[in-house]
Design a protein around this motif. Structure first.
Motif, PDB file in Angstrom:
ATOM      1  N   ALA A   1       0.223 -11.145  -5.844  1.00 45.66           N
ATOM      2  CA  ALA A   1       0.880 -12.387  -5.404  1.00 45.66           C
ATOM      3  C   ALA A   1       0.778 -12.549  -3.894  1.00 45.66           C
ATOM      4  O   ALA A   1       0.475 -13.644  -3.386  1.00 45.66           O
ATOM      5  N   VAL A   2       1.003 -11.473  -3.154  1.00 42.28           N
ATOM      6  CA  VAL A   2       0.920 -11.538  -1.698  1.00 42.28           C
ATOM      7  C   VAL A   2      -0.523 -11.727  -1.249  1.00 42.28           C
ATOM      8  O   VAL A   2      -0.815 -12.520  -0.344  1.00 42.28           O
ATOM      9  N   MET A   3      -1.465 -11.020  -1.900  1.00 47.92           N
ATOM     10  CA  MET A   3      -2.872 -11.145  -1.526  1.00 47.92           C
ATOM     11  C   MET A   3      -3.389 -12.562  -1.750  1.00 47.92           C
ATOM     12  O   MET A   3      -4.173 -13.081  -0.949  1.00 47.92           O
ATOM     13  N   VAL A   4      -2.962 -13.198  -2.839  1.00 51.51           N
ATOM     14  CA  VAL A   4      -3.384 -14.577  -3.119  1.00 51.51           C
ATOM     15  C   VAL A   4      -2.969 -15.499  -1.978  1.00 51.51           C
ATOM     16  O   VAL A   4      -3.756 -16.333  -1.509  1.00 51.51           O
ATOM     17  N   HIS A   5      -1.743 -15.366  -1.524  1.00 49.73           N
ATOM     18  CA  HIS A   5      -1.259 -16.222  -0.441  1.00 49.73           C
ATOM     19  C   HIS A   5      -2.044 -15.979   0.844  1.00 49.73           C
ATOM     20  O   HIS A   5      -2.345 -16.923   1.580  1.00 49.73           O
TER      21      HIS A   5
ATOM     22  N   ILE B   1       7.841  -7.108  -0.576  1.00 52.14           N
ATOM     23  CA  ILE B   1       8.031  -6.648  -1.958  1.00 52.14           C
ATOM     24  C   ILE B   1       9.058  -7.520  -2.673  1.00 52.14           C
ATOM     25  O   ILE B   1       8.858  -7.935  -3.818  1.00 52.14           O
ATOM     26  N   ALA B   2      10.170  -7.829  -1.996  1.00 51.36           N
ATOM     27  CA  ALA B   2      11.191  -8.696  -2.595  1.00 51.36           C
ATOM     28  C   ALA B   2      10.635 -10.094  -2.816  1.00 51.36           C
ATOM     29  O   ALA B   2      10.888 -10.724  -3.858  1.00 51.36           O
ATOM     30  N   TYR B   3       9.879 -10.586  -1.845  1.00 48.42           N
ATOM     31  CA  TYR B   3       9.260 -11.914  -1.957  1.00 48.42           C
ATOM     32  C   TYR B   3       8.301 -11.965  -3.147  1.00 48.42           C
ATOM     33  O   TYR B   3       8.338 -12.903  -3.958  1.00 48.42           O
TER      34      TYR B   3
ATOM     35  N   ILE C   1       0.846  -1.196   0.000  1.00 44.03           N
ATOM     36  CA  ILE C   1       0.000   0.000   0.000  1.00 44.03           C
ATOM     37  C   ILE C   1       0.882   1.248   0.000  1.00 44.03           C
ATOM     38  O   ILE C   1       0.654   2.202  -0.758  1.00 44.03           O
ATOM     39  N   VAL C   2       1.928   1.229   0.838  1.00 43.75           N
ATOM     40  CA  VAL C   2       2.879   2.343   0.863  1.00 43.75           C
ATOM     41  C   VAL C   2       3.581   2.476  -0.487  1.00 43.75           C
ATOM     42  O   VAL C   2       3.763   3.587  -1.012  1.00 43.75           O
ATOM     43  N   PHE C   3       4.000   1.332  -1.052  1.00 41.73           N
ATOM     44  CA  PHE C   3       4.662   1.324  -2.363  1.00 41.73           C
ATOM     45  C   PHE C   3       3.751   1.926  -3.430  1.00 41.73           C
ATOM     46  O   PHE C   3       4.175   2.764  -4.243  1.00 41.73           O
TER      47      PHE C   3
ATOM     48  N   SER D   1       1.601  12.241 -19.327  1.00 36.05           N
ATOM     49  CA  SER D   1       0.688  11.171 -19.741  1.00 36.05           C
ATOM     50  C   SER D   1       1.393  10.178 -20.655  1.00 36.05           C
ATOM     51  O   SER D   1       1.188   8.964 -20.545  1.00 36.05           O
ATOM     52  N   ILE D   2       2.231  10.689 -21.555  1.00 33.17           N
ATOM     53  CA  ILE D   2       2.997   9.803 -22.444  1.00 33.17           C
ATOM     54  C   ILE D   2       3.968   8.951 -21.624  1.00 33.17           C
ATOM     55  O   ILE D   2       4.115   7.745 -21.862  1.00 33.17           O
ATOM     56  N   ALA D   3       4.625   9.575 -20.642  1.00 38.14           N
ATOM     57  CA  ALA D   3       5.573   8.830 -19.801  1.00 38.14           C
ATOM     58  C   ALA D   3       4.866   7.737 -19.010  1.00 38.14           C
ATOM     59  O   ALA D   3       5.362   6.605 -18.901  1.00 38.14           O
ATOM     60  N   VAL D   4       3.683   8.050 -18.468  1.00 40.79           N
ATOM     61  CA  VAL D   4       2.914   7.043 -17.723  1.00 40.79           C
ATOM     62  C   VAL D   4       2.514   5.890 -18.640  1.00 40.79           C
ATOM     63  O   VAL D   4       2.530   4.721 -18.245  1.00 40.79           O
ATOM     64  N   TYR D   5       2.168   6.217 -19.875  1.00 41.72           N
ATOM     65  CA  TYR D   5       1.800   5.179 -20.846  1.00 41.72           C
ATOM     66  C   TYR D   5       2.975   4.223 -21.079  1.00 41.72           C
ATOM     67  O   TYR D   5       2.793   2.998 -21.126  1.00 41.72           O
ATOM     68  N   TRP D   6       4.179   4.766 -21.158  1.00 46.63           N
ATOM     69  CA  TRP D   6       5.338   3.938 -21.453  1.00 46.63           C
ATOM     70  C   TRP D   6       5.803   3.111 -20.259  1.00 46.63           C
ATOM     71  O   TRP D   6       6.459   2.072 -20.440  1.00 46.63           O
ATOM     72  N   ILE D   7       5.488   3.539 -19.032  1.00 47.65           N
ATOM     73  CA  ILE D   7       5.914   2.753 -17.867  1.00 47.65           C
ATOM     74  C   ILE D   7       4.794   1.843 -17.351  1.00 47.65           C
ATOM     75  O   ILE D   7       4.921   1.249 -16.286  1.00 47.65           O
ATOM     76  N   ARG D   8       3.709   1.734 -18.109  1.00 43.99           N
ATOM     77  CA  ARG D   8       2.560   0.937 -17.642  1.00 43.99           C
ATOM     78  C   ARG D   8       2.932  -0.529 -17.457  1.00 43.99           C
ATOM     79  O   ARG D   8       2.395  -1.213 -16.587  1.00 43.99           O
ATOM     80  N   GLU D   9       3.861  -1.057 -18.285  1.00 46.12           N
ATOM     81  CA  GLU D   9       4.282  -2.445 -18.132  1.00 46.12           C
ATOM     82  C   GLU D   9       5.007  -2.633 -16.799  1.00 46.12           C
ATOM     83  O   GLU D   9       4.786  -3.626 -16.101  1.00 46.12           O
ATOM     84  N   TYR D  10       5.866  -1.677 -16.451  1.00 48.57           N
ATOM     85  CA  TYR D  10       6.594  -1.766 -15.179  1.00 48.57           C
ATOM     86  C   TYR D  10       5.621  -1.716 -14.002  1.00 48.57           C
ATOM     87  O   TYR D  10       5.748  -2.485 -13.045  1.00 48.57           O
ATOM     88  N   ILE D  11       4.640  -0.812 -14.070  1.00 46.15           N
ATOM     89  CA  ILE D  11       3.662  -0.689 -12.983  1.00 46.15           C
ATOM     90  C   ILE D  11       2.893  -1.996 -12.825  1.00 46.15           C
ATOM     91  O   ILE D  11       2.674  -2.472 -11.707  1.00 46.15           O
ATOM     92  N   LEU D  12       2.475  -2.597 -13.933  1.00 46.03           N
ATOM     93  CA  LEU D  12       1.753  -3.867 -13.881  1.00 46.03           C
ATOM     94  C   LEU D  12       2.639  -4.965 -13.296  1.00 46.03           C
ATOM     95  O   LEU D  12       2.198  -5.741 -12.436  1.00 46.03           O
ATOM     96  N   TYR D  13       3.880  -5.016 -13.730  1.00 52.18           N
ATOM     97  CA  TYR D  13       4.781  -6.119 -13.375  1.00 52.18           C
ATOM     98  C   TYR D  13       5.214  -6.053 -11.912  1.00 52.18           C
ATOM     99  O   TYR D  13       5.184  -7.053 -11.188  1.00 52.18           O
ATOM    100  N   ILE D  14       5.614  -4.870 -11.464  1.00 47.42           N
ATOM    101  CA  ILE D  14       6.182  -4.727 -10.124  1.00 47.42           C
ATOM    102  C   ILE D  14       5.129  -4.359  -9.087  1.00 47.42           C
ATOM    103  O   ILE D  14       5.052  -4.967  -8.013  1.00 47.42           O
TER     104      ILE D  14
END
Length: 327
Positions: A94-98, A112-114, A20-22, A74-87
């Motif tokens: 992943a943590v919520m599922v567990h 976060i590392a886990y 949540i902080v992240f 807005s263009i910059a956010v569009y280009w980093i959308r993959e990173y936001i989704l991935y990390i």
């Protein structure tokens, strides 16, 4: 009314406080970037506008400078959308599922590392996860049509206009289905993300009425909370713009939307995902993907066919077999 436990979802959010902080850092950082870029663009435009002979030049240039600054972020956010989704998103899921399954996860920053390790194990590259995410989003749009939309709940003649409107609301309520299916992928420890995503979409479709009902209820709750946040954010957004050069009062509305989006992404979105994953995991317990639904989805959705093609390719064309009809 709904099948999810609000208290349980809130508990999951509390236990995943590092994420949540992240999320707050990421999304409010993006909001700050919008403010700085809009203000800088307006200031530069205001200064350039003094060169113009038009008496309204500074104000006009300030407005366009703000537009350019806002557009660049807005263009910059569009280009980093993959990173936001991935990390950010996938790691939190992943943590919520567990936690939903009653498994222990690390406390504190090590979450976060886990989670990154779990996601990397499932999806070696962010681009793979992004492709799966986009195909699932496209495939799930076919579900409302196949289950008959709201007509399945309100088979009342003479209400076609109302039915069309509510069906549109239902389609908007399917925002987080791709995250739910990502959770399913992580939950079953899949080594084939495209095939698991195909199965997840089919399982969602065959439980579509229950899932859509809960998604609509949750959407109503979220829209109400988001609207209240938007109203509360008008004041600070207006105060920020008051300090900028030129008459940018109209931008208070835009920045209030950005503030509300940041709150929604940091707090409301993970709550919604936790609620819907509860419903989904309970609904599909002990079920296998129905071949009839697999076939129906393939007939009406090109994105679902793309998902199947990529699943075949991931098996090298040798282990893949088409689902057989039920007998």
């Amino acid at each position: 009314m709904w099948d999810f436990e609000i208290g349980r979802s809130v508990s999951i959010m509390v236990r995943t406080w590092p994420f949540i902080v992240f999320r707050m850092i990421v999304y409010f950082g993006i909001t700050l970037a919008y403010i700085v870029a809009t203000g800088t663009g307006a200031s530069v435009g205001y200064g350039v506008g003094h060169i113009s002979t038009d008496p309204d030049g500074p104000l006009s240039f300030a407005m366009w400078g703000g537009v350019v600054g806002f557009g660049l972020v807005s263009i910059a956010v569009y280009w980093i959308r993959e990173y936001i989704l991935y990390i950010v998103k996938a790691g939190h899921i992943a943590v919520m599922v567990h936690l939903i399954d009653g498994q222990d996860v690390p406390d504190g920053q090590s979450q976060i590392a886990y989670a990154k390790e779990v996601v990397t194990h499932r999806f070696a590259e962010a681009s793979t996860l992004f492709i799966v995410d986009q195909l699932v989003k496209g495939a799930i749009r076919a579900v409302t049509g196949l289950i008959g939309g709201i007509a399945a709940f309100l088979p009342i003649p003479g209400l076609s206009g109302l039915v069309s409107f509510i069906n549109a609301v239902i389609r908007l309520s399917l925002t987080y289905v791709d995250e739910i299916i990502l959770g399913y992928n992580i939950r079953i420890n899949s080594s084939s993300p495209f095939e698991t995503a195909r199965q997840g979409v089919v399982l969602y479709a065959q439980n579509g009425k229950a899932m859509v009902k809960n998604a609509v209820w949750l959407s109503v709750i979220m829209w109400g909370v988001s609207f209240v946040i938007f109203l509360l954010m008008l004041a600070p957004a207006g105060a920020i713009l008051f300090l900028m050069p030129g008459q940018l009062a109209g931008w208070a509305f835009v920045l209030a939307i950005v503030f509300a989006w940041a709150f929604k992404a940091a707090f409301i979105e993970p709550f919604a995902i936790a609620c819907l994953m509860q419903v989904y995991f309970k609904a599909i317990e002990g079920q296998a993907p129905n071949p009839d639904w697999d076939r129906k989805l393939a007939e009406v959705s090109s994105k679902f066919r793309d998902l199947k093609d990529k699943a075949r390719a991931s098996f090298g064309g040798s282990r893949w077999t088409e689902p057989r009809p039920s007998t």
